[in-house]
Design a protein around this motif. Structure first.
Motif, PDB file in Angstrom:
ATOM      1  N   ALA A   1       0.858  -1.189   0.000  1.00 10.54           N
ATOM      2  CA  ALA A   1       0.000   0.000   0.000  1.00 10.54           C
ATOM      3  C   ALA A   1       0.894   1.238   0.000  1.00 10.54           C
ATOM      4  CB  ALA A   1      -0.910  -0.035   1.220  1.00 10.54           C
ATOM      5  N   SER A   2       0.360   2.342   0.438  1.00 12.62           N
ATOM      6  CA  SER A   2       1.068   3.623   0.347  1.00 12.62           C
ATOM      7  C   SER A   2       2.404   3.642   1.085  1.00 12.62           C
ATOM      8  CB  SER A   2       0.173   4.744   0.875  1.00 12.62           C
ATOM      9  OG  SER A   2      -0.176   4.484   2.222  1.00 12.62           O
ATOM     10  N   SER A   3       2.574   2.799   2.074  1.00 13.86           N
ATOM     11  CA  SER A   3       3.818   2.816   2.850  1.00 13.86           C
ATOM     12  C   SER A   3       4.875   1.854   2.298  1.00 13.86           C
ATOM     13  CB  SER A   3       3.518   2.462   4.303  1.00 13.86           C
ATOM     14  OG  SER A   3       2.991   1.153   4.383  1.00 13.86           O
ATOM     15  N   TRP A   4       4.693   1.346   1.074  1.00 16.23           N
ATOM     16  CA  TRP A   4       5.608   0.326   0.569  1.00 16.23           C
ATOM     17  C   TRP A   4       7.044   0.815   0.466  1.00 16.23           C
ATOM     18  CZ3 TRP A   4       8.792  -0.208  -3.657  1.00 16.23           C
ATOM     19  CH2 TRP A   4       8.648   0.715  -4.697  1.00 16.23           C
ATOM     20  N   LYS A   5       7.250   2.088   0.150  1.00 14.02           N
ATOM     21  CA  LYS A   5       8.625   2.569   0.019  1.00 14.02           C
ATOM     22  C   LYS A   5       9.363   2.529   1.355  1.00 14.02           C
ATOM     23  CE  LYS A   5       8.281   5.398  -4.110  1.00 14.02           C
ATOM     24  NZ  LYS A   5       8.394   6.729  -4.694  1.00 14.02           N
ATOM     25  N   THR A   6       8.691   2.881   2.430  1.00 16.48           N
ATOM     26  CA  THR A   6       9.313   2.817   3.755  1.00 16.48           C
ATOM     27  C   THR A   6       9.640   1.379   4.112  1.00 16.48           C
ATOM     28  OG1 THR A   6       8.086   4.773   4.455  1.00 16.48           O
ATOM     29  CG2 THR A   6       8.997   3.389   6.189  1.00 16.48           C
ATOM     30  N   GLN A   7       8.692   0.473   3.892  1.00 13.55           N
ATOM     31  CA  GLN A   7       8.907  -0.938   4.196  1.00 13.55           C
ATOM     32  C   GLN A   7       9.993  -1.532   3.301  1.00 13.55           C
ATOM     33  OE1 GLN A   7       4.973  -2.530   3.776  1.00 13.55           O
ATOM     34  NE2 GLN A   7       4.294  -1.764   5.755  1.00 13.55           N
ATOM     35  N   CYS A   8      10.003  -1.144   2.045  1.00 11.54           N
ATOM     36  CA  CYS A   8      10.985  -1.648   1.093  1.00 11.54           C
ATOM     37  C   CYS A   8      12.387  -1.163   1.472  1.00 11.54           C
ATOM     38  CB  CYS A   8      10.611  -1.198  -0.312  1.00 11.54           C
ATOM     39  SG  CYS A   8      11.613  -1.937  -1.602  1.00 11.54           S
ATOM     40  N   ARG A   9      12.524   0.099   1.833  1.00 11.70           N
ATOM     41  CA  ARG A   9      13.830   0.640   2.231  1.00 11.70           C
ATOM     42  C   ARG A   9      14.369  -0.136   3.434  1.00 11.70           C
ATOM     43  NH1 ARG A   9      16.833   5.096   1.112  1.00 11.70           N
ATOM     44  NH2 ARG A   9      15.139   6.019  -0.085  1.00 11.70           N
ATOM     45  N   THR A  10      13.496  -0.451   4.385  1.00 12.16           N
ATOM     46  CA  THR A  10      13.915  -1.222   5.556  1.00 12.16           C
ATOM     47  C   THR A  10      14.440  -2.591   5.138  1.00 12.16           C
ATOM     48  OG1 THR A  10      12.331  -0.055   6.955  1.00 12.16           O
ATOM     49  CG2 THR A  10      13.137  -2.172   7.760  1.00 12.16           C
ATOM     50  N   LYS A  11      13.743  -3.252   4.208  1.00 11.95           N
ATOM     51  CA  LYS A  11      14.205  -4.557   3.711  1.00 11.95           C
ATOM     52  C   LYS A  11      15.564  -4.427   3.021  1.00 11.95           C
ATOM     53  CE  LYS A  11      10.696  -7.881   2.908  1.00 11.95           C
ATOM     54  NZ  LYS A  11      10.285  -8.877   1.976  1.00 11.95           N
ATOM     55  N   ILE A  12      15.703  -3.437   2.159  1.00 14.12           N
ATOM     56  CA  ILE A  12      16.950  -3.239   1.418  1.00 14.12           C
ATOM     57  C   ILE A  12      18.105  -2.969   2.382  1.00 14.12           C
ATOM     58  CG2 ILE A  12      18.158  -1.670  -0.167  1.00 14.12           C
ATOM     59  CD1 ILE A  12      15.461  -1.497  -1.736  1.00 14.12           C
ATOM     60  N   LYS A  13      17.889  -2.115   3.378  1.00 10.60           N
ATOM     61  CA  LYS A  13      18.942  -1.788   4.341  1.00 10.60           C
ATOM     62  C   LYS A  13      19.412  -3.015   5.116  1.00 10.60           C
ATOM     63  CE  LYS A  13      18.328   1.883   6.925  1.00 10.60           C
ATOM     64  NZ  LYS A  13      17.739   3.026   7.665  1.00 10.60           N
ATOM     65  N   GLY A  14      18.552  -4.019   5.264  1.00  5.52           N
ATOM     66  CA  GLY A  14      18.905  -5.233   5.987  1.00  5.52           C
ATOM     67  C   GLY A  14      19.582  -6.288   5.138  1.00  5.52           C
TER      68      GLY A  14
END
Length: 126
Positions: A44-57
């Motif tokens: 949903a609208s927060s996918w970029k925040t969630q995606c950035r967290t995944k990428i950073k990990g």
């Protein structure tokens, strides 16, 4: 051997190649292994925040490049995010006979052909 955490960025039209790559890593005789951290469905609208967290990990990012990637806004954002976060990244052509225009976000990164040796070399370099 500790498995590396790999984010796989791809155009949704190329999801079968992500599935192939993950399946290949699970084979008994595969020379590489990793934990798949890719986004499997749009958020949903927060996918970029969630995606950035995944990428950073993650330890690294594999970008699946095809004729669809240039037009995939989500994949292009993931590439840009990976660069901003300083995560090692490599591009890989899928399939090798259908190259499109590479998105400018991937410039400066090595681009490889899909082979066990090339994937292993990248993962082992992390």
């Amino acid at each position: 051997m500790t498995k590396k955490r790999i984010f796989i960025s791809f155009a949704m039209e190329d999801s079968k190649y992500r599935d192939f790559l993950v399946g290949q890593s699970r084979l008994d005789h595969s020379p590489f292994e990793f934990v798949d951290m890719s986004v499997k469905q749009p958020w949903a609208s927060s996918w970029k925040t969630q995606c950035r967290t995944k990428i950073k990990g993650c330890d690294g990012v594999i970008v699946l490049l095809s004729k669809n990637t240039y037009y995939a806004d989500g994949a292009r954002w993931e590439i840009k995010c990976s660069k901003e976060e300083g995560i090692p990244m490599i591009g890989m052509y899928v399939p090798s006979n259908e190259r499109g225009i590479n998105p400018p976000e991937i410039s400066g990164n090595k681009i490889i052909e899909w082979s066990w040796a090339n994937i292993k070399n990248f993962i082992n370099s992390l």
